[in-house]
Scaffold this motif. Sequence first.
Motif: not given
Lengths: 481, 437
Positions: B354-360, B371-373, B49-50, B46
Amino acid sequence: MKYTEDDLKKELETKEYEYGFYTDIESDTFPVGLNEDVVRAISKKKEEPEWMTEWRLESFRYWLTMEEPEWGNVHYEKPDFQAISYYSAPNSKPKYDSLDEVDPELLDTFKRLGISMDEQKKLAGVAMDVVIDSVSVATTFKKNLEEKGIIFMSISEAIQKHPDLVKKYLGTVVPQRDNFYAALNSAVFSDGSFCYIPKGVRCPMELSTYFRINQAGTGQFERTLLIADEDSYVSYLEGCTAPSRDENQLHAAVVELIAMDGAEIKYSTVQNWYPGDKNGKGGVYNFVTKRGICEKNAKISWTQVETGSAVTWKYPSCILKGDNSIGEFYSIAVTNDYQQADTGTKMIHIGKNTRSTIISKGISAGKSQNSYRGLVRILPNADNARNFSQCDSLLMGNACGAHTFPYIESKNKTAQIEHEATTSKIGEDQIFYCNQRGINTEKAIALIVNGFGKEVLNKLPMEFAIEAQKLLEISLEGSVG
Amino acid sequence: MSFKDKLLSSYIALEDYLEFDSPLHDVRSNAIKIFEEKGFPTKKEEDWKYTSLNSLLKPDYSVFSNKEKHVELQDVRKYFLHEIDTYKLVFVDGVYSSFLSETTHDTLDVCLMSAAMNKSKYKPVIEAYFNKVAKSDSLTALNTAFTKEGAYIHIPAHKEVEKPIEIINFSTGNEAAMFLQPRNLIVVGENAHVQIIERHQSLSSNAVLTNSVTEIFAEKRAYVDYYKIQNDVETASLIDNTYISQERDTVCRVHTFSFGGNLVRNNLNYYQNGEHCDSTLKGITILKGKQHVDHNTLVHHKSPNCESHQDYKGLYGESSIGVFNGKILVDKDAQKIDAYQQNDNILIDDKATINAKPQLEIFADDVKCSHGCTIGQFDEDALFYLRSRGIGIKEARALLMYAFANTVLESVKIPELKVRINKLIANKIGVSLGFEH
């Protein structure tokens, strides 16, 4: 008396599942176990044509080669697929022409569920398909719909009466080998709803399906296929309950939506499967695959209120294939006691000028875990794609958890994506503000929770909004006024 | 022979040079076992992944440098922050260069990992801190097993270090392909203050792969200000693993400036062990060509009343790929946390991704986490405004890019470094505008 969050917590812990009754209807249940013969037997029982039997067998063979997914943020004892009965039908009489012929006990069940069909017939104008233990028992309002050319019936009936439509679209949005549970469903689904809205027709009433698992030791595998032809409109509602049982029951459904050019589908779910008792014993495993495809200018809107199930694993998704298509996802997921929910959506932008909106609200109480998992993917040709996502979590008590796993992938420079997520609890200052104005704490919490979920509740059709609020009330008893 | 096998056999060779009775020996042999078991991470994991390491593992890397190559100061002076006086720890092909360095043992220790590991004087520090916060993922374990050289910085309590410390790793390209594994240990004592600048620089176009691990320990009330400058040549790739352990009332800031390199992966991990910790993670990423930069951050809030601030900006041109994977983890007992994460990205060209994965992941209820993306492009109106005032399209864009990145840049606390980064940004965007304040 002062009502505090601790009181609320206590109330939440002690509240029981209201729909936990069991209806004593004689039913025709298969012995437990799964093999090719069982798949054949289900198909035979339903008097299905040869191609359908083959399709099921093909799915079953795929399923044998697949492994149960483990990536979810949920922990549970894996179901023993050989200990489940894959077919259970109320026995009395398989089909009814009017409500008078329905087993009175069954009618009583509906009354207890609060869905008096007589009443609904008159007042709400909701056409309804009721699925108990996987078999469709009643479809009301059929005649009215037939006049418009709308087909709304159980999927087994549709396989008999409209094989060409079913054959053409079944498995096109959720392929047989899409995932472990979709493959299982494709092999053993026993019933579900089928709906076709012809070109240019605006469905005059809300279509609705009610699901209930009644029999012990059974799994429910229903399949819904909804096709909205060009420029048509339909609003579809789905509700679910199950009796309280100590064992874990499996519910693995597949829903496929097809919105052709200019069509609009609004799909609302109020999911209230039995969540297990307050010690986390029993409850339904809700592993559902829901997906819709939008052609040009089409729109699919998913709205869900998730309050039940011991374990929920569900991602209603939109494939925005056509230019200018729109996908929406509005969700409230409430978890309490030992419930676990891993839910969210996928928005796949393929066409130009596609837009998607995601509003997800999670409320966790007790010892529950609530996760949002979502994917927004912009493919290289999706010029001017637009996405807005908002995921808010509310935590009640310090034994629960809230998690956010958004995946955002963009391959197009003209795409605009915004994602925001917050996690908070009910602020002491918010409650203080209400108290100060003469609103007691219980009312204040109700007010705040209602406000928290308002954006989603507003999206539900009127009849359902009332039920959904009632459910929120039950799930977070004492907090919603 | 695969690169993994080569590393495993190199380890056996390395073992001959090491002392068997050293306590580090067990740490090393455990680490190599972990690496042997897990191997290099693949896209199936995981966290990866990118980002695929496959293309990086193909060259036949030399694990130890055989030949030494002399580096002239005048050739590399531009890579130092030469405008001001600094302590310097310079490594050439993984070997310490005393000629280019400026170390000290006067009240504070700015010296070498190899020295610290072998001298009994440092033994208590090494035993107390070495490999204590680093995760046991396969790449970190690989570095641990091969720990040989790197920076060792120990700031005693109440010491405010008067000038920044630079850690610079040069690779000369005297081998066709070089695999480097620097290992840094930084211990900042109670109430001590330090500023550190870290840089990896390749001096040729031969392939370089660096797998660096840095452990930072901030004791009570310590202040750590760390800058990572990643502006390497396009044949150099970097996997940077940084682990920061914070005790109560500490402030730790890491700024990462990623402009260069082929593939850069930043694993930045914060662990807040005491109350009232403040963690800041900021970054600017500007990419072109086929560059790939992956920021993987973790802020683990283990204690109550702490804060964390993340702000990552990315500008992706041509067919570059950006990844942001940020995770905020709040433990059950860590109440009253204020955690904030912001990730903004602009895709400049059609083929950029762009690949973004902001997690909480939150287990405590009395917290404020958000979080903001965003992913978008330049504001056409702003661009028009500038152009209507006679500013060329290139300069107008540059101004907007600069403004976009400025929230990160403005918190750089070393003025000379800020000027330097401004120049790097202007250079990367291809304009000669001076952004000096």
